[in-house]
Design a protein around this motif. Structure first.
Motif, PDB file in Angstrom:
ATOM      1  N   ALA A 325      39.301  26.323  35.411  1.00  0.00           N
ATOM      2  CA  ALA A 325      40.649  26.700  35.845  1.00  0.00           C
ATOM      3  C   ALA A 325      41.585  25.505  35.737  1.00  0.00           C
ATOM      4  O   ALA A 325      41.212  24.375  36.063  1.00  0.00           O
ATOM      5  N   THR A 326      42.801  25.766  35.268  1.00  0.00           N
ATOM      6  CA  THR A 326      43.830  24.739  35.190  1.00  0.00           C
ATOM      7  C   THR A 326      45.159  25.319  35.652  1.00  0.00           C
ATOM      8  O   THR A 326      45.371  26.536  35.625  1.00  0.00           O
ATOM      9  N   VAL A 327      46.057  24.432  36.072  1.00  0.00           N
ATOM     10  CA  VAL A 327      47.420  24.834  36.405  1.00  0.00           C
ATOM     11  C   VAL A 327      48.203  24.939  35.102  1.00  0.00           C
ATOM     12  O   VAL A 327      48.376  23.944  34.393  1.00  0.00           O
ATOM     13  N   GLU A 341      45.401  29.296  34.767  1.00  0.00           N
ATOM     14  CA  GLU A 341      44.642  29.811  33.629  1.00  0.00           C
ATOM     15  C   GLU A 341      43.160  29.646  33.898  1.00  0.00           C
ATOM     16  O   GLU A 341      42.725  28.661  34.495  1.00  0.00           O
ATOM     17  N   LEU A 342      42.379  30.611  33.428  1.00  0.00           N
ATOM     18  CA  LEU A 342      40.917  30.530  33.510  1.00  0.00           C
ATOM     19  C   LEU A 342      40.362  30.689  32.106  1.00  0.00           C
ATOM     20  O   LEU A 342      40.683  31.660  31.404  1.00  0.00           O
ATOM     21  N   ARG A 343      39.571  29.703  31.694  1.00  0.00           N
ATOM     22  CA  ARG A 343      38.947  29.754  30.373  1.00  0.00           C
ATOM     23  C   ARG A 343      37.437  29.671  30.504  1.00  0.00           C
ATOM     24  O   ARG A 343      36.909  28.952  31.355  1.00  0.00           O
ATOM     25  N   ARG A 344      36.776  30.425  29.639  1.00  0.00           N
ATOM     26  CA  ARG A 344      35.318  30.407  29.583  1.00  0.00           C
ATOM     27  C   ARG A 344      34.917  30.162  28.140  1.00  0.00           C
ATOM     28  O   ARG A 344      35.321  30.919  27.247  1.00  0.00           O
ATOM     29  N   ASP A 345      34.171  29.092  27.912  1.00  0.00           N
ATOM     30  CA  ASP A 345      33.800  28.690  26.549  1.00  0.00           C
ATOM     31  C   ASP A 345      35.035  28.511  25.681  1.00  0.00           C
ATOM     32  O   ASP A 345      35.042  28.857  24.483  1.00  0.00           O
ATOM     33  N   PHE A 351      44.727  34.807  33.612  1.00  0.00           N
ATOM     34  CA  PHE A 351      45.869  33.942  33.897  1.00  0.00           C
ATOM     35  C   PHE A 351      46.788  34.646  34.872  1.00  0.00           C
ATOM     36  O   PHE A 351      46.712  35.864  35.079  1.00  0.00           O
ATOM     37  N   SER A 352      47.661  33.856  35.486  1.00  0.00           N
ATOM     38  CA  SER A 352      48.586  34.406  36.476  1.00  0.00           C
ATOM     39  C   SER A 352      49.809  33.509  36.551  1.00  0.00           C
ATOM     40  O   SER A 352      49.759  32.340  36.176  1.00  0.00           O
ATOM     41  N   VAL A 353      50.904  34.084  37.055  1.00  0.00           N
ATOM     42  CA  VAL A 353      52.112  33.304  37.313  1.00  0.00           C
ATOM     43  C   VAL A 353      52.648  33.652  38.690  1.00  0.00           C
ATOM     44  O   VAL A 353      52.488  34.776  39.178  1.00  0.00           O
ATOM     45  N   GLN A 354      53.294  32.674  39.302  1.00  0.00           N
ATOM     46  CA  GLN A 354      53.809  32.849  40.650  1.00  0.00           C
ATOM     47  C   GLN A 354      55.149  33.587  40.666  1.00  0.00           C
ATOM     48  O   GLN A 354      55.567  34.108  41.679  1.00  0.00           O
TER      49      GLN A 354
END
Length: 390
Positions: A325-327, A341-345, A351-354
């Motif tokens: 996970a990253t901002v 954001e969430l990345r796998r491999d 992903f999401s936004v506020q």
């Protein structure tokens, strides 16, 4: 009813009292009576109808920083839900004339019809500065109790927004389907935590059929639909109280469904990834908040309405149970986390936004995020079906 009409100005005295004892006198605007909520200010120059009908404003008294409110009246098309959710409305100078070709009645008339207590002809600049310095707080507006000390006693008996669980008040009472516009490309489950009417329109326009479920829906109900992706909407209240939806989201991520969340859906995504949330001093509310998309370096002006935020590190990635996970987005005013954001491999899986990329009343800088969701669904489909066979 013509599209242009003079609006009668009330001479009924009203008072606004904050929990710290600061008070302002003015005149009644909308319904007469007494209302309580959390005093928040919004900096939008337009879009008061969309703001008032946004379920995320449930149990909040909105202070409009723009001095002139009501000039375009009220129409039957631009509401973000079927009712006004704000607990009260504070304006400095109500329009003397409501004029727009779609207007059906004045804002004052609509507030009266829905029983929304408001106040006008007070110094909203001073009130806003006070809230910026001291933070948002509980408040009352009344035409019945004009003694500030007596009204403050009632204010202090009201629940605070921190710790408030409000999603069940605003979610859809039953599941329903929003069809895709044109050719159906994908199926998504939408968890309604207080969704705005514009959001399903944006998704449908991209060929997404949406199965909208109540906030109490279980993972089994979601999994039974076998969607191509899952979406969590905006909504009101304290995200730390939403343990049920957070657990459902963890199961969604564990099962590998692509995920997109907006506002409250961003906060719940943060919690599902293991981050904490916290209450902002006075929040972000308006249509002019600058945000940087750190994945592209692009700066966009965004529409926002939130008083809570995700506490995630800006300077590093975080390994979670579901991937890295990253901002992804950050507010340029105060470095508040505006997206995850969430990345796998190395592949984007969530992903999401506020903020609010559907941005009813504008701006529309962030509409590309709905396209990013479709691109993520495309990638997921190709990953599952690399040869294009079924």
């Amino acid at each position: 009813m013509t599209s242009s009409q003079f609006v009668s100005q009330s001479s009924v005295p009203a008072i606004l009292v904050l929990e710290d004892g600061r008070h302002f006198r003015g005149t009644s605007y909308g319904a007469q009576g007494t209302t309580f909520g959390e005093a928040v200010f919004t900096t939008g120059m337009s879009g008061y109808q969309e703001t008032l009908t946004d379920p995320s404003f449930h149990r909040q008294v909105i202070v409009a920083t723009a001095p002139h409110i009501g000039n375009t009246g009220w129409n039957d098309e631009d509401g973000e839900s079927k009712q006004i959710w704000a607990a009260g409305y504070v304006v400095r100078d109500p329009a003397r004339v409501a004029s727009n070709w779609r207007s059906r009645r004045s804002l004052d008339e609509e507030l009266q019809a829905q029983g929304i207590v408001g106040i006008s002809h007070l110094d909203t600049r001073a009130l806003t500065r006070h809230l910026r310095e001291c933070g948002v707080m509980r408040v009352a507006i009344s035409t019945e109790v004009l003694d500030p000390e007596k009204l403050r006693e009632q204010v202090l008996q009201q629940p605070a927004m921190a710790g408030a669980s409000l999603v069940d008040d605003v979610t859809t009472p039953e599941a329903h389907v929003v069809p895709a516009e044109g050719e159906k490309k994908y199926t998504a489950v939408v968890l309604d935590l207080g969704i705005k009417a514009s959001t399903p329109v944006r998704l449908a326009a991209r060929g997404i059929e949406q199965h909208v479920l109540p906030a109490t829906a279980s993972f089994e109900e979601i999994d039974r639909i076998k969607p191509d992706g899952v979406f969590f909407s905006n909504g009101p209240g304290d995200p730390s109280t939403a343990d049920g939806p957070v657990e459902v989201l963890r199961q969604v991520l564990q099962a590998g469904y692509p995920y997109f969340g907006i506002c409250f859906g961003n906060q719940l995504f943060g919690r599902a990834l293991g981050f904490e949330t916290y209450k902002l001093k006075y929040g972000h509310r308006g249509a002019n908040q600058p945000v940087m998309d750190r994945t592209t370096g692009k700066v966009e002006i965004t529409a926002q309405n939130h008083g809570f935020a995700v506490d995630a590190p800006l300077d590093r990635a975080t390994e979670t149970d579901f991937g890295t996970a990253t901002v992804s987005h950050v507010c340029l005013n105060d470095d508040v986390v505006e997206g995850l954001e969430l990345r796998r491999d190395g592949r984007l899986v969530g992903f999401s936004v506020q903020y609010h990329p559907e941005a009813a009343a504008g701006p529309h800088d962030s509409a590309y995020l709905f396209d990013r969701f479709v691109e993520m669904l495309d990638a997921s489909k190709n990953q599952q079906n690399p040869e294009g066979t079924h």
